[in-house]
Every structure is written in structure tokens, then in C-alpha cells.
Write an enzyme that holds these catalytic residues in place. Structure first.
Site, PDB file in Angstrom:
ATOM      1  N   PRO A   1       0.823  -1.203   0.000  1.00 31.56           N
ATOM      2  CA  PRO A   1       0.000   0.000   0.000  1.00 31.56           C
ATOM      3  C   PRO A   1       0.866   1.266   0.000  1.00 31.56           C
ATOM      4  O   PRO A   1       1.886   1.323   0.671  1.00 31.56           O
ATOM      5  CB  PRO A   1      -0.788  -0.114   1.311  1.00 31.56           C
ATOM      6  N   GLU A   2       0.439   2.254  -0.781  1.00 27.21           N
ATOM      7  CA  GLU A   2       1.141   3.527  -0.824  1.00 27.21           C
ATOM      8  C   GLU A   2       0.285   4.590  -0.132  1.00 27.21           C
ATOM      9  O   GLU A   2      -0.738   4.267   0.483  1.00 27.21           O
ATOM     10  CB  GLU A   2       1.460   3.884  -2.277  1.00 27.21           C
TER      11      GLU A   2
ATOM     12  N   LYS B   1       3.597   6.170   4.461  1.00 27.14           N
ATOM     13  CA  LYS B   1       2.945   4.865   4.535  1.00 27.14           C
ATOM     14  C   LYS B   1       2.742   4.388   5.970  1.00 27.14           C
ATOM     15  O   LYS B   1       2.314   3.255   6.188  1.00 27.14           O
ATOM     16  CB  LYS B   1       3.777   3.839   3.764  1.00 27.14           C
TER      17      LYS B   1
ATOM     18  N   HIS C   1      -5.698 -15.003   9.362  1.00 22.69           N
ATOM     19  CA  HIS C   1      -4.371 -14.420   9.590  1.00 22.69           C
ATOM     20  C   HIS C   1      -4.424 -13.266  10.598  1.00 22.69           C
ATOM     21  O   HIS C   1      -3.641 -12.326  10.499  1.00 22.69           O
ATOM     22  CB  HIS C   1      -3.776 -13.946   8.262  1.00 22.69           C
TER      23      HIS C   1
ATOM     24  N   ARG D   1       1.077 -12.264   5.211  1.00 21.56           N
ATOM     25  CA  ARG D   1       2.516 -12.534   5.039  1.00 21.56           C
ATOM     26  C   ARG D   1       3.341 -12.109   6.242  1.00 21.56           C
ATOM     27  O   ARG D   1       4.541 -12.385   6.310  1.00 21.56           O
ATOM     28  CB  ARG D   1       3.016 -11.807   3.784  1.00 21.56           C
TER      29      ARG D   1
ATOM     30  N   ARG E   1      20.769  15.095  -5.360  1.00 18.65           N
ATOM     31  CA  ARG E   1      20.807  13.639  -5.203  1.00 18.65           C
ATOM     32  C   ARG E   1      21.713  12.964  -6.239  1.00 18.65           C
ATOM     33  O   ARG E   1      22.300  11.936  -5.980  1.00 18.65           O
ATOM     34  CB  ARG E   1      19.397  13.054  -5.309  1.00 18.65           C
TER      35      ARG E   1
ATOM     36  N   ARG F   1      12.325  -4.606  -9.587  1.00 15.74           N
ATOM     37  CA  ARG F   1      10.904  -4.423  -9.834  1.00 15.74           C
ATOM     38  C   ARG F   1      10.721  -4.056 -11.300  1.00 15.74           C
ATOM     39  O   ARG F   1      11.547  -4.407 -12.128  1.00 15.74           O
ATOM     40  CB  ARG F   1      10.340  -3.329  -8.906  1.00 15.74           C
TER      41      ARG F   1
END
Length: 306
Positions: free
Chosen positions: A2-3, A58, A113, A133, A179, A289
């Protein structure tokens, strides 16, 4: 994972259903779901009142107070507001890959769970932390003063997110240009800007017409402003649709899925036509990813920084 929009949807549900209620008991069913001494969590929470539901990036947290909630409610006709409660600690939560915070009737069957269970003194709906998980976690942490508001100690290193009033666009632009990395890698750096993950980074970069490997030092301040605008736009739209759900693991506090995945322009849409120009969307490897982009709208820069 989730973001920011998905976590904000959960926060709003917690604010509605949990804030102002006093915890009667807590039960830990899986010690790995609790950081910092799982056996102490029930005693840390029993009798404490949830003041509100807060979020940064998050992370979610419930500020805790030892006094009754009604002590701080302003009665009609009162000339003076009561003393504002101060939370010295909070119940901090990170949902990880599959964590769910559900508001459930106490008589509802126990989820397969279920990891942590909070019951409230009013006998109403309880709060359950379910995590298939077990990558997510909860813990009680001290609050630390940070401008403009206190945050739990474990996340003091997390930057403000783009939907917070504390987010400084000019400071972000300055730090971003220093950066010397790819723009998407920078967007995923939670010490620079929090709450942006793989999905919304790809969607914002598509809207801003930037390739994910564009070097940060080549971005002008107007281009960075356009990118921030795109980040905020896509997150606001996702919030309006309840977030993005690709499977049953992401749900709000009532167990309902979001449907912003139907509005995604490029993420997960390899070989489908770009909504803007019709060129097939490409998928490229990125940090173990994937990155999705339009080859025409987002051409690969010659000085790319993967």
C-alpha cells in the site's frame, strides 16, 4: 505494498471508528507482528484512549492518552475550551505487503491471519490487525516533537509527504537536484519524500512526461514543480476512488477494495496503448521491480541514471 492513498483511506476509517474510544484489552496472536516486546503490548494499551488517527507517508499511528476521552470534549455553551490532551506514546502501524486494519463486530468470526486484536470499553466494533505474510507490524512508541507536529520516534527519519502542509516544495527541489540519481529512485527515497511507491511514481512520471531514469541534477525547478503537481494529482484521484487494489489483500477498514487500478495510465499495462498518444506501454527492469512508461511521451535520456 500500500502507498500513501491506500494508507490515507485506512486512516480516515480509523479516525471515524476508533478515535475517542478507550481500549479495554489487547491480544497478540502472532509475536512477529509486534515490534519491541510483543508480550508487553496488552499492558501498554489497556485502559488508554485513542485520541485520533494520524499518518505520514505509509505509516499510521494512533496517539494514546491515559485519561477518558470525554474530558476533552467541549460542551455547548462552554466559554473555555478544555486542556488539549497530549499523547506521550502512540500505537504505530505499518501495513507491509499484506497488512489490514479492520474494524469488525466483536461477534464476527476470527480471520485466518489475525495477528493483533483490540477490544474497546464501549463494547462496540473492535480493531483487528490481519496480515497474511506478516511483513507488517505494530508497536507502542514514544512521541517525539518535530515541526510542525509530534511523530512516533521510529519514524523521525521519514520525510513529510506531498499531501502534508509541512511539505516544503522549494526545499524538496533543492535536495532533489543534489541527489545525482534517477528521478524515480529519488521519488522512492522515503527520507526525501514519503508515501510515493512504485505505482504512483510511474503514474506521476507519465503525467509529467519524464522517463524514470532522468538524472535529478538535470531537472529545472519548473519541471520539479510540474512533477510535484502530477504526484499530488494522481494521489488525490486515487484517494477519491478508495486507492488501488490489485488483489484482496488491500482493503479499507470495512474490508472494501479500492478501484483506482481501473484509471491507471501505464502501471501494469505493458503493450497496451498509451492513453495520450497510443504508443504501446513498455516495461523495463528497475531495482528488482518494474517501471512502466510510454516510449514516445517519456523518451529514454542519453544520460540515464538507472
Amino acid at each position: 505494498m500500500p502507498e500513501l492513498p491506500e494508507v490515507e483511506v485506512v486512516r480516515r476509517g480509523l479516525e471515524r471508528w476508533v478515535a475517542g474510544r478507550t481500549i479495554a484489552s489487547a491480544e497478540v496472536l502472532h509475536p512477529r507482528a509486534v515490534r519491541r516486546n510483543a508480550g508487553e503490548l496488552p499492558d501498554q494499551l489497556k485502559g488508554r484512549t485513542v485520541l485520533s488517527a494520524e499518518r505520514r507517508g505509509k505509516y499510521l499511528w494512533l496517539p494514546l492518552h491515559d485519561g477518558p476521552a470525554d474530558r476533552y470534549l467541549v460542551a455547548a455553551g462552554d466559554d473555555e475550551a478544555p486542556e488539549s490532551p497530549v499523547a506521550a506514546e502512540a500505537l504505530l502501524a505499518h501495513l507491509g505487503m499484506s497488512g489490514q486494519l479492520l474494524v469488525v463486530d466483536p461477534l464476527a468470526p476470527v480471520e485466518k491471519h489475525l495477528r493483533v486484536r483490540l477490544c474497546f470499553a464501549d463494547g462496540g466494533p473492535e480493531l483487528r490487525f490481519v496480515d497474511q505474510r506478516t511483513f507488517g507490524h505494530v508497536l507502542v512508541a514514544p512521541m517525539v516533537q518535530r515541526s510542525p507536529r509530534p511523530v512516533p520516534e521510529p519514524i523521525t527519519h521519514i520525510a513529510a509527504d506531498p499531501l502534508e502542509s509541512a511539505f516544503d516544495d522549494a526545499e524538496f527541489a533543492t535536495r532533489l537536484r543534489l541527489r545525482r540519481t534517477g528521478i524515480k529512485r529519488a521519488l522512492l527515497d522515503q527520507s526525501l519524500i514519503s508515501g510515493v511507491g512504485n505505482i504512483y511514481a510511474d503514474e506521476a512520471l507519465w503525467r509529467a512526461r519524464l522517463h524514470w531514469a532522468r538524472p535529478t541534477e538535470t531537472l529545472s525547478r519548473p519541471v520539479i514543480a510540474e512533477l510535484l503537481s502530477a504526484v499530488r494529482e494522481v494521489m488525490a484521484e486515487a484517494l477519491g476512488q478508495g486507492g488501488t487494489s490489485f488483489d484482496s489483500l488491500y482493503v479499507n477498514v470495512n474490508g472494501e477494495s479500492g478501484y483506482f487500478d481501473r484509471s491507471l495510465a501505464v502501471y501494469g499495462r505493458r503493450d497496451e496503448p498509451c492513453p495520450r498518444c497510443g504508443t504501446p506501454v513498455r516495461r523495463e527492469a528497475f531495482m528488482n521491480r518494474s517501471s512502466y512508461s510510454c516510449p514516445k511521451c517519456q523518451p529514454t535520456p542519453r544520460n540515464a541514471r538507472p
